[in-house]
Design an enzyme around this catalytic site. Structure first.
Site, PDB file in Angstrom:
ATOM      1  CG  PHE A 166      -2.046  -1.059   1.088  1.00 38.24           C
ATOM      2  CD1 PHE A 166      -2.302  -1.669   0.018  1.00 38.24           C
ATOM      3  CD2 PHE A 166      -2.399  -1.520   2.339  1.00 38.24           C
ATOM      4  CE1 PHE A 166      -3.176  -2.896  -0.193  1.00 38.24           C
ATOM      5  CE2 PHE A 166      -3.396  -2.773   2.401  1.00 38.24           C
ATOM      6  CZ  PHE A 166      -3.530  -3.168   1.150  1.00 38.24           C
ATOM      7  N   GLY A 167       2.197   1.174  -0.389  1.00 36.73           N
ATOM      8  CA  GLY A 167       2.877   2.372  -0.543  1.00 36.73           C
ATOM      9  C   GLY A 167       3.114   3.241   0.577  1.00 36.73           C
ATOM     10  CG  HIS A 198       3.618  -5.111   8.433  1.00 40.79           C
ATOM     11  ND1 HIS A 198       3.134  -4.003   9.216  1.00 40.79           N
ATOM     12  CD2 HIS A 198       3.285  -4.923   7.230  1.00 40.79           C
ATOM     13  CE1 HIS A 198       2.822  -3.123   8.380  1.00 40.79           C
ATOM     14  NE2 HIS A 198       2.804  -3.419   7.138  1.00 40.79           N
ATOM     15  CG  HIS A 209       2.948   0.256   7.519  1.00 45.21           C
ATOM     16  ND1 HIS A 209       1.590  -0.050   6.896  1.00 45.21           N
ATOM     17  CD2 HIS A 209       2.653   1.175   8.596  1.00 45.21           C
ATOM     18  CE1 HIS A 209       0.737   0.420   7.727  1.00 45.21           C
ATOM     19  NE2 HIS A 209       0.956   1.143   8.543  1.00 45.21           N
TER      20      HIS A 209
END
Length: 570
Positions: free
Chosen positions: A100-101, A503, A547
C-alpha cells in the site's frame, strides 16, 4: 541436468523473490566495482504494465490474482477460528508491487535493539540511517497552503539521489488537514517527520511514490546492470548442497550454481520452506515427510511475528469529503485514468494517495500486570523513547475491502488501529514433501494476555480522537465499530475484524551463535552451512515499529554491504 554458473545466486521460492530485500541485494552486488556475475531468480512474471504503478490504485493491485499468491493463515484460535488473508506479492517487485505504498522506517530504538541482539553495530541507527538515505530520493514538497507544522522533514534525515522516489502526494484530499487538526485538538502531538528515527506523534505519511507514480523494488534494477541476469517463471525447489556447503539451487529441472554464495530472499513465509526442503530445519518435520536431514535446526520456521489492525468507519456529512463524487462515478474514474496516462496528475494521483499516520504510546502500559510479566528486555524496548505501542492510519479506501459496502456511504472516514510489539510468536510448518505446496502459516493473533490487553487499550485510546467532538460533529453514522467500550466489547470487535498487516517477520531469526532461537548470524549466514545466507524480513529479530517495506529494503542493502566487504568487491 543442465546447469549455469554465477558468482552469486539470489533466490526465492515461487512466491516472492525480487521484492525489496532481494532487489537490494542484487542491485548492491551487481553495481559493485568488480562487477560479479549475479543471478536473480523470480518465479512470477515481470509486472511490466505501467498501470500497475498508478498511485491511487496501489490499493487494488493487492486484489490482482495474477500478482498475489493468495495465502491464508491457519484457523486462528483467538479470532473465531477464521482463516485470514496472508497475501504475498508475485513477480518482479514482489510484495512492493502490491503493498500500500507506506514508507515508514520505524523507531531508532528498534535498530539499536537489533544491534544488541545480533552483537553488531552495523544494525545500529546511524549505520541504518546512512543506508536509508542511499536508497531514497526524497520529495518533501507540500501542496500550496499547507502549513509546515504538519510536515517539516530535515534534510539530514533523507536522501537525494537514491533509486526509490519517496515523499508526499502533490495534491491532498480536502479533509486531511482537518483530520490532523482534530488529532491535535484531542491532545495527540503532531510529528513533522515520522522517518526521523522518532515516529511518535501524528504525521503525514511518507509514500513510496512521487507525482502519481509508485516506486517498487524493480526501480533498484533499472537500468539493469549487464552483469545481472534476471530469470522469471523459475520456481526454486531447493538449495543444492555438497555436504554442509551450498553450491547452487534447483529450479524447473535446471541447476543454477553459485561459485561464491546463495542468498535466499523469499520472505518469512517461504525461506523456511526452501530451507526445510533442502534438509535444513526441525528434525521432526523433516522426518515426518521423509526429507533427508542435512542439519537439524529447530528454530527454522519459528518466531513468526506480525502487526494487526481493525477498522473504524464512519459516514460523514455531505461535503466533508470529495470521495463519493469520484469513487461513486465510473465515468469520473475512467476520465481520471486518461488524465493520469497523459501526465500522471488528477484524481488517481490524489484520492487515497496521501494519508495521515500516527504512532502513539499508552501511558497506562507500565501499570498493566500483563506488561509486568514480560521479560526485562521486552519491557525495556517498549519503554524506549521512540518505540510506539499502537498506530492510527487515516484515509484508507475501505470500501474496496468490505464486501457489500453501502454505495450511498462513499462519503466516509476510516481510521485503522494497529497494535504494536505483539508478544505472541507463531510458526510456519511443513504440510507436504512436495516443494510446490505452501507451508502452514499460524501467526497466533491475539495469542497472549499481553496482546489482548494491548489490542483493547490501543482501540480505547484511539477513541480519544474518534469520540472527540471535533470529529464526531461531522459523523452521520457508524459503518463499522465496536458495540461498546467495555474490555469485552472492544476485544470482541478485534476478534471479528482483525486483519494481518502483511508484515511477516522473524522465521529465520538472526542472533548470536548458541542462541536457541537463532538461525543466521550477524552476517546473514545460515549457521552451520557454508555459502548460504538469508536476507529479508525473516531474519530481522525485532518487529519494526512501522510498515515493513522500508526495513526490508535496508535489510537487503545491509547484506549486500557485508558481502561486498567480505569478497572485496568495492
Amino acid at each position: 541436468m543442465a546447469s549455469s554458473t554465477f558468482d552469486f545466486v539470489i533466490v526465492g521460492d515461487f512466491r516472492i523473490l525480487a521484492g525489496p530485500s532481494g532487489s537490494a541485494v542484487a542491485a548492491g552486488l551487481a553495481n559493485s566495482a568488480k562487477k560479479p556475475k549475479v543471478l536473480l531468480l523470480e518465479a512470477g512474471g515481470g509486472n511490466e504494465d505501467p498501470e500497475l504503478r498508478i498511485d491511487g490504485k496501489r490499493w487494488l493491485t493487492f486484489m490482482n490474482q495474477n500478482m498475489n499468491w493468495g495465502y491464508k493463515t491457519a484457523p486462528q484460535e483467538h479470532c473465531g477460528n477464521r482463516e485470514l488473508d496472508y497475501s504475498r506479492g508475485k513477480g518482479l517487485g514482489g510484495s512492493s508491487a502490491i503493498n500500500f505504498g507506506v514508507f515508514t522506517r520505524g523507531a531508532r530504538h528498534d535498530y539499536e535493539e537489533w544491534a544488541r541482539i545480533a552483537g553488531d553495530d552495523d544494525f545500529a541507527w546511524d549505520k541504518i540511517l546512512a543506508r536509508f538515505k542511499a536508497l531514497e530520493t526524497f520529495h518533501g514538497e507540500l501542496p500550496a497552503g499547507v502549513d509546515t507544522k504538519y510536515a517539516a522533514p530535515r534534510p539530514e534525515h533523507h536522501g537525494t539521489s537514491g533509486p526509490l522516489k519517496v515523499g508526499f502526494a502533490s495534491e491532498w484530499e480536502k479533509d486531511i488537514v482537518p483530520i490532523l487538526n482534530g488529532f491535535e485538538e484531542a491532545g495527540f502531538p503532531l510529528n513533522p517527520d515520522h522517518n526521523s528515527g522518532n515516529p511518535i506523534g501524528m504525521s503525514v505519511l511518507i509514500n513510496s511514490s512521487n507525482r502519481g507514480l509508485r516506486s517498487t523494488a524493480n526501480d533498484l534494477l533499472n537500468p539493469l546492470p549487464e552483469n545481472l541476469t534476471v530469470i522469471t517463471s523459475s520456481p526454486v525447489q531447493k538449495v543444492l548442497l555438497e555436504g554442509n556447503k551450498a553450491v547452487g539451487v534447483e529450479s524447473n529441472g535446471k541447476q543454477y550454481l553459485a561459485s561464491k554464495e546463495v542468498i535466499l530472499s523469499a520472505g518469512s513465509l517461504d525461506d523456511p520452506k526452501i530451507l526445510m526442503h533442502s534438509g535444513i530445519g526441525p528434525r521432526e518435520q523433516l522426518e515426518k515427510f521423509n526429507i533427508p536431514i542435512v542439519k537439524d535446526v529447530p528454530a527454522v520456521g519459528q518466531g513468526l511475528r506480525d502487526h494487526m489492525f481493525c477498522p473504524l468507519v464512519f459516514s460523514r456529512k455531505e461535503g466533508d469529503t470529495d470521495r463519493a463524487g469520484f469513487y461513486g462515478d465510473q465515468k469520473a474514474m475512467d476520465e481520471a485514468l486518461e488524465q493520469w496516462k497523459r501526465d500522471r496528475t488528477g484524481p488517481w494521483a490524489k484520492f487515497s494517495c496521501q494519508t495521515g499516520i500516527g504512532f502513539f504510546k499508552l501511558n497506562s502500559l507500565p501499570s498493566w500486570d500483563e506488561f509486568k510479566a514480560l521479560p526485562a528486555s521486552e519491557r525495556a524496548l517498549l519503554e524506549s523513547e521512540t518505540v510506539p505501542h499502537y498506530e492510527v492510519f487515516t484515509h484508507f479506501p475501505i470500501h474496496w475491502f468490505i464486501p457489500g459496502f453501502p454505495h450511498d456511504s462513499l462519503n466516509y472516514s476510516t481510521l485503522l488501529v494497529f497494535y504494536y510489539n505483539a508478544q505472541s510468536r507463531g510458526e510456519v510448518t511443513l504440510q507436504s514433501a512436495d516443494p510446490s505446496v505452501p507451508l502452514r502459516f499460524d501467526p497466533r493473533f491475539l495469542g497472549t494476555p499481553f496482546d489482548r490487553r494491548l489490542a483493547i487499550e490501543s482501540l480505547r485510546d484511539a477513541f480519544r480522537f474518534a469520540k472527540h467532538e471535533y470529529y464526531t460533529k461531522d459523523n452521520v453514522a457508524t459503518i463499522s465499530g465496536p458495540s461498546g467500550d467495555s474490555d469485552e466489547e472492544l476485544l470482541a470487535y478485534w476478534k471479528q475484524t482483525i486483519s494481518s498487516s502483511w508484515h511477516m517477520t522473524g522465521t529465520v531469526k538472526m542472533g548470536k551463535p548458541g542462541d536457541a532461537d537463532a538461525v543466521v548470524d550477524k552476517d546473514f549466514r545460515v549457521m552451520g552451512i557454508e555459502n548460504l545466507r538469508v536476507a529479508d524480513m525473516s531474519v530481522v529479530p525485532v518487529l519494526v515499529s512501522g510498515h515493513t517495506q522500508a526495513a526490508a529494503y535496508v535489510t537487503g542493502l545491509t547484506c549486500a554491504d557485508k558481502l561486498i566487504e567480505e569478497y572485496e568487491l568495492a
